[in-house]
Design a protein around this motif. Structure first.
Motif, short mmCIF file in Angstrom:
data_model
loop_
_atom_site.label_atom_id
_atom_site.label_comp_id
_atom_site.label_asym_id
_atom_site.label_seq_id
_atom_site.Cartn_x
_atom_site.Cartn_y
_atom_site.Cartn_z
N ALA A 1 0.87 -1.22 0.06
CA ALA A 1 0.15 0.03 0.06
C ALA A 1 0.93 1.22 -0.19
O ALA A 1 0.25 2.26 0.04
CB ALA A 1 -1.04 0.07 1.11
N GLY A 2 2.12 1.23 0.07
CA GLY A 2 2.99 2.25 0.07
C GLY A 2 3.36 2.75 1.48
O GLY A 2 3.87 3.79 1.78
N ASP A 3 2.77 2.08 2.65
CA ASP A 3 2.96 2.61 3.96
C ASP A 3 4.40 2.15 4.26
O ASP A 3 4.87 1.04 3.99
CB ASP A 3 2.01 2.00 4.96
CG ASP A 3 0.50 2.47 4.69
OD1 ASP A 3 0.56 3.73 4.17
OD2 ASP A 3 -0.27 1.84 4.60
#
Length: 98
Positions: free
Chosen positions: A29-31
């Motif tokens: 998710a890009g976290d």
């Protein structure tokens, strides 16, 4: 306490360090989920005692929270330098890579 032990304690300073903005391992998710190794962290301050470092850390955390609140109100989502900061003794073996 022996004199040599007292002298050794006097040579230890405390660093306020924070993970850098770049080099994080991210999930799908890009976290950001894993920070870079501690030896690559940014030194934000040097202190004579752990208590002084902890006081500076408390102030930094307040600033980081205010910055995140400001970003959220503006619709931005970014990593703020200082998030995840901590105090570490200058003789901590974790810093060996510096």
């Amino acid at each position: 306490m022996k004199l040599r032990h007292a002298a050794a304690l006097a040579l230890v300073s405390w660093y306020l360090i924070a993970p850098p903005k770049h080099g994080w391992i991210r999930d799908g998710a890009g976290d950001a989920v894993v920070s870079p190794p501690v030896p690559t962290w940014v030194r934000l301050g040097t202190f004579d005692s752990g208590e002084q470092c902890q006081a500076a850390l408390a102030e930094l955390r307040k600033k980081v929270l205010r910055a995140y609140a400001k970003d959220k109100a503006a619709g931005r989502n970014r990593l703020i330098v200082g998030d995840g900061a901590d105090c570490i003794a200058s003789d901590n073996p974790v810093l060996k890579g510096r």
